[in-house]
Design a protein around this motif. Structure first.
Motif, PDB file in Angstrom:
ATOM      1  N   GLY A 164      71.592 -37.822  -3.016  1.00 27.65           N
ATOM      2  CA  GLY A 164      71.234 -38.794  -4.044  1.00 27.65           C
ATOM      3  C   GLY A 164      71.588 -40.212  -3.652  1.00 27.65           C
ATOM      4  N   ASP A 165      71.345 -41.149  -4.584  1.00 24.59           N
ATOM      5  CA  ASP A 165      71.480 -42.572  -4.243  1.00 24.59           C
ATOM      6  C   ASP A 165      72.385 -43.353  -5.189  1.00 24.59           C
ATOM      7  OD1 ASP A 165      69.438 -42.282  -6.335  1.00 24.59           O
ATOM      8  OD2 ASP A 165      69.098 -44.421  -6.053  1.00 24.59           O
ATOM      9  N   THR A 166      73.094 -42.669  -6.106  1.00 24.65           N
ATOM     10  CA  THR A 166      73.933 -43.402  -7.058  1.00 24.65           C
ATOM     11  C   THR A 166      75.338 -42.805  -7.148  1.00 24.65           C
ATOM     12  OG1 THR A 166      73.351 -42.029  -8.977  1.00 24.65           O
ATOM     13  CG2 THR A 166      71.895 -43.916  -8.480  1.00 24.65           C
ATOM     14  N   GLU A 167      76.237 -43.587  -7.719  1.00 18.32           N
ATOM     15  CA  GLU A 167      77.600 -43.120  -7.944  1.00 18.32           C
ATOM     16  C   GLU A 167      77.596 -41.911  -8.883  1.00 18.32           C
ATOM     17  OE1 GLU A 167      81.984 -44.982  -9.037  1.00 18.32           O
ATOM     18  OE2 GLU A 167      80.196 -46.251  -9.116  1.00 18.32           O
ATOM     19  N   GLY A 168      76.717 -41.938  -9.870  1.00 18.37           N
ATOM     20  CA  GLY A 168      76.597 -40.817 -10.801  1.00 18.37           C
ATOM     21  C   GLY A 168      76.205 -39.531 -10.098  1.00 18.37           C
ATOM     22  N   ASP A 169      75.333 -39.648  -9.100  1.00 21.65           N
ATOM     23  CA  ASP A 169      74.946 -38.470  -8.312  1.00 21.65           C
ATOM     24  C   ASP A 169      76.170 -37.879  -7.609  1.00 21.65           C
ATOM     25  OD1 ASP A 169      72.257 -38.645  -8.994  1.00 21.65           O
ATOM     26  OD2 ASP A 169      71.740 -39.839  -7.233  1.00 21.65           O
ATOM     27  N   GLY A 170      76.991 -38.760  -7.080  1.00 18.47           N
ATOM     28  CA  GLY A 170      78.208 -38.311  -6.397  1.00 18.47           C
ATOM     29  C   GLY A 170      79.157 -37.608  -7.356  1.00 18.47           C
ATOM     30  N   GLU A 171      79.325 -38.191  -8.547  1.00 13.74           N
ATOM     31  CA  GLU A 171      80.228 -37.606  -9.547  1.00 13.74           C
ATOM     32  C   GLU A 171      79.741 -36.219  -9.979  1.00 13.74           C
ATOM     33  OE1 GLU A 171      80.127 -40.578 -12.563  1.00 13.74           O
ATOM     34  OE2 GLU A 171      81.480 -41.941 -11.488  1.00 13.74           O
ATOM     35  N   GLN A 172      78.439 -36.102 -10.220  1.00 14.62           N
ATOM     36  CA  GLN A 172      77.884 -34.823 -10.660  1.00 14.62           C
ATOM     37  C   GLN A 172      77.951 -33.768  -9.549  1.00 14.62           C
ATOM     38  OE1 GLN A 172      76.784 -33.903 -13.830  1.00 14.62           O
ATOM     39  NE2 GLN A 172      77.816 -35.812 -14.349  1.00 14.62           N
ATOM     40  N   SER A 173      77.783 -34.206  -8.304  1.00 14.16           N
ATOM     41  CA  SER A 173      77.935 -33.287  -7.167  1.00 14.16           C
ATOM     42  C   SER A 173      79.340 -32.714  -7.130  1.00 14.16           C
ATOM     43  CB  SER A 173      77.649 -34.004  -5.847  1.00 14.16           C
ATOM     44  OG  SER A 173      76.332 -34.475  -5.799  1.00 14.16           O
ATOM     45  N   ARG A 174      80.323 -33.590  -7.314  1.00 17.36           N
ATOM     46  CA  ARG A 174      81.734 -33.166  -7.301  1.00 17.36           C
ATOM     47  C   ARG A 174      81.997 -32.167  -8.428  1.00 17.36           C
ATOM     48  NH1 ARG A 174      82.264 -34.663  -2.499  1.00 17.36           N
ATOM     49  NH2 ARG A 174      82.458 -36.876  -2.058  1.00 17.36           N
ATOM     50  N   LEU A 175      81.479 -32.466  -9.625  1.00 16.68           N
ATOM     51  CA  LEU A 175      81.692 -31.579 -10.772  1.00 16.68           C
ATOM     52  C   LEU A 175      81.090 -30.194 -10.531  1.00 16.68           C
ATOM     53  CD1 LEU A 175      81.039 -34.054 -13.737  1.00 16.68           C
ATOM     54  CD2 LEU A 175      83.211 -32.958 -13.154  1.00 16.68           C
ATOM     55  N   ALA A 176      80.009 -30.170  -9.760  1.00 15.10           N
ATOM     56  CA  ALA A 176      79.370 -28.884  -9.434  1.00 15.10           C
ATOM     57  C   ALA A 176      80.012 -28.217  -8.217  1.00 15.10           C
ATOM     58  CB  ALA A 176      77.880 -29.100  -9.172  1.00 15.10           C
ATOM     59  N   GLY A 177      80.966 -28.926  -7.574  1.00 16.47           N
ATOM     60  CA  GLY A 177      81.652 -28.372  -6.410  1.00 16.47           C
ATOM     61  C   GLY A 177      80.872 -28.483  -5.117  1.00 16.47           C
ATOM     62  N   LEU A 178      79.933 -29.447  -5.071  1.00 20.64           N
ATOM     63  CA  LEU A 178      79.073 -29.601  -3.887  1.00 20.64           C
ATOM     64  C   LEU A 178      79.445 -30.837  -3.075  1.00 20.64           C
ATOM     65  CD1 LEU A 178      77.290 -27.545  -5.375  1.00 20.64           C
ATOM     66  CD2 LEU A 178      75.309 -28.955  -4.811  1.00 20.64           C
ATOM     67  N   PRO A 179      79.247 -30.777  -1.747  1.00 23.39           N
ATOM     68  CA  PRO A 179      79.325 -32.003  -0.949  1.00 23.39           C
ATOM     69  C   PRO A 179      78.187 -32.944  -1.363  1.00 23.39           C
ATOM     70  CG  PRO A 179      79.390 -30.041   0.449  1.00 23.39           C
ATOM     71  CD  PRO A 179      78.983 -29.597  -0.908  1.00 23.39           C
ATOM     72  N   PHE A 180      78.447 -34.247  -1.288  1.00 24.41           N
ATOM     73  CA  PHE A 180      77.451 -35.239  -1.685  1.00 24.41           C
ATOM     74  C   PHE A 180      76.964 -36.023  -0.474  1.00 24.41           C
ATOM     75  CE2 PHE A 180      76.626 -39.667  -3.376  1.00 24.41           C
ATOM     76  CZ  PHE A 180      75.355 -39.369  -3.852  1.00 24.41           C
ATOM     77  N   VAL A 181      75.648 -36.068  -0.323  1.00 24.24           N
ATOM     78  CA  VAL A 181      75.002 -36.830   0.746  1.00 24.24           C
ATOM     79  C   VAL A 181      74.394 -38.082   0.112  1.00 24.24           C
ATOM     80  CG1 VAL A 181      73.258 -36.793   2.564  1.00 24.24           C
ATOM     81  CG2 VAL A 181      74.470 -34.673   1.953  1.00 24.24           C
ATOM     82  N   PHE A 182      74.883 -39.252   0.511  1.00 23.16           N
ATOM     83  CA  PHE A 182      74.459 -40.524  -0.083  1.00 23.16           C
ATOM     84  C   PHE A 182      73.411 -41.211   0.792  1.00 23.16           C
ATOM     85  CE2 PHE A 182      75.576 -45.228  -0.504  1.00 23.16           C
ATOM     86  CZ  PHE A 182      74.842 -45.407  -1.662  1.00 23.16           C
ATOM     87  N   VAL A 183      72.291 -41.612   0.168  1.00 24.71           N
ATOM     88  CA  VAL A 183      71.297 -42.420   0.883  1.00 24.71           C
ATOM     89  C   VAL A 183      71.407 -43.855   0.375  1.00 24.71           C
ATOM     90  CG1 VAL A 183      69.725 -40.527   1.452  1.00 24.71           C
ATOM     91  CG2 VAL A 183      69.451 -41.688  -0.746  1.00 24.71           C
ATOM     92  N   THR A 184      71.561 -44.776   1.307  1.00 26.80           N
ATOM     93  CA  THR A 184      71.903 -46.161   0.952  1.00 26.80           C
ATOM     94  C   THR A 184      70.704 -47.011   0.549  1.00 26.80           C
ATOM     95  OG1 THR A 184      71.661 -46.915   3.248  1.00 26.80           O
ATOM     96  CG2 THR A 184      73.832 -46.107   2.589  1.00 26.80           C
ATOM     97  N   TYR A 185      69.481 -46.511   0.775  1.00 21.79           N
ATOM     98  CA  TYR A 185      68.278 -47.330   0.539  1.00 21.79           C
ATOM     99  C   TYR A 185      67.784 -47.276  -0.909  1.00 21.79           C
ATOM    100  CZ  TYR A 185      66.365 -42.649   1.270  1.00 21.79           C
ATOM    101  OH  TYR A 185      66.136 -41.307   1.190  1.00 21.79           O
ATOM    102  N   GLY A 186      68.465 -46.495  -1.768  1.00 14.85           N
ATOM    103  CA  GLY A 186      68.003 -46.322  -3.144  1.00 14.85           C
ATOM    104  C   GLY A 186      68.484 -47.408  -4.091  1.00 14.85           C
ATOM    105  N   PHE A 187      68.834 -47.011  -5.325  1.00 12.56           N
ATOM    106  CA  PHE A 187      69.140 -47.985  -6.375  1.00 12.56           C
ATOM    107  C   PHE A 187      70.627 -48.210  -6.604  1.00 12.56           C
ATOM    108  CE2 PHE A 187      64.957 -46.169  -7.649  1.00 12.56           C
ATOM    109  CZ  PHE A 187      64.208 -47.327  -7.486  1.00 12.56           C
ATOM    110  N   GLY A 188      71.478 -47.363  -6.026  1.00 15.70           N
ATOM    111  CA  GLY A 188      72.901 -47.458  -6.337  1.00 15.70           C
ATOM    112  C   GLY A 188      73.791 -47.725  -5.140  1.00 15.70           C
TER     113      GLY A 188
END
Length: 210
Positions: A164-188
């Protein structure tokens, strides 16, 4: 970090940019309902990826929740009608990347959008054969962490990663117990990630060489 068995992608800001189309839909709804509100592309871009209730509260703080819900439903009706014609901007490398990645992983799209929007995107982008399944916030109005787990249970996924591309995506990934892959070209912007990529081609290359 173990090798994933699947990749779950956010949609807006990760696979495409359809803010111009979304802005058109919002303003069309305001106009039809004879409301003084208008939204600019730049303003809406800051709200992309939010759950519907949060976004409408920020856009229309002066209206009741019931009225905001009514407008949001109208916006999404317009959105569904214009996406096939107006589409959006598919980020560089996305279609080719999904094609390659689908040969090695199960691919999913999970977004905080209204019901039916992901399917319209998939059809517009011509990527149906690469996507195993999709799930939208509008189906059950639950957060991404909950819906990630639904996909995991349904498809017996043991080690997915969320992209995902936002901080919220990262937070939700953590809550689900998943590693988070961040793409920098998006909106967040966020520092909360396990992997980071500046373009989809680099992301594809990384996962294809694991």
């Amino acid at each position: 970090m173990e090798k994933p068995d699947s990749l779950i992608f956010d949609m807006d800001g990760t696979l495409w940019d359809a803010v111009a189309t979304y802005t058109h839909s919002w303003n069309k709804a305001f106009e039809e309902l004879d409301l003084p509100h208008r939204v600019a592309v730049e303003e809406l871009a800051k709200l992309v990826g939010m759950e519907g209730k949060k976004a409408t509260a920020l856009l229309m703080p002066d209206l009741t929740e019931e009225k905001r819900e009514e407008i949001y439903m109208q916006v999404n009706d317009y959105r569904r009608s214009v996406i096939p014609q107006m589409g959006g901007i598919l980020y560089d490398g996305v279609k080719e990347g999904l094609q390659q990645l689908s040969e090695k992983y199960k691919l999913f799209i999970l977004s905080n959008c209204a019901k039916g929007i992901i399917r319209l995107f998939i059809d517009w982008a011509g990527i149906d054969e690469y996507i195993t399944d999709e799930f939208a916030y509008g189906v059950n109005h639950m957060p991404k962490s909950h819906n990630i787990k639904l996909l995991m249970d349904k498809h017996n996924l043991t080690s997915p990663m969320y992209v995902g591309d936002t901080e919220g995506d990262g937070e939700q990934s953590r809550l689900a117990g998943l590693p988070f892959v961040f793409v920098t070209y998006g909106f967040g912007k966020t520092d909360n990630y396990d992997l980071k990529f500046d373009n989809f081609t680099d992301l594809t290359q990384h996962f294809m060489t694991l």
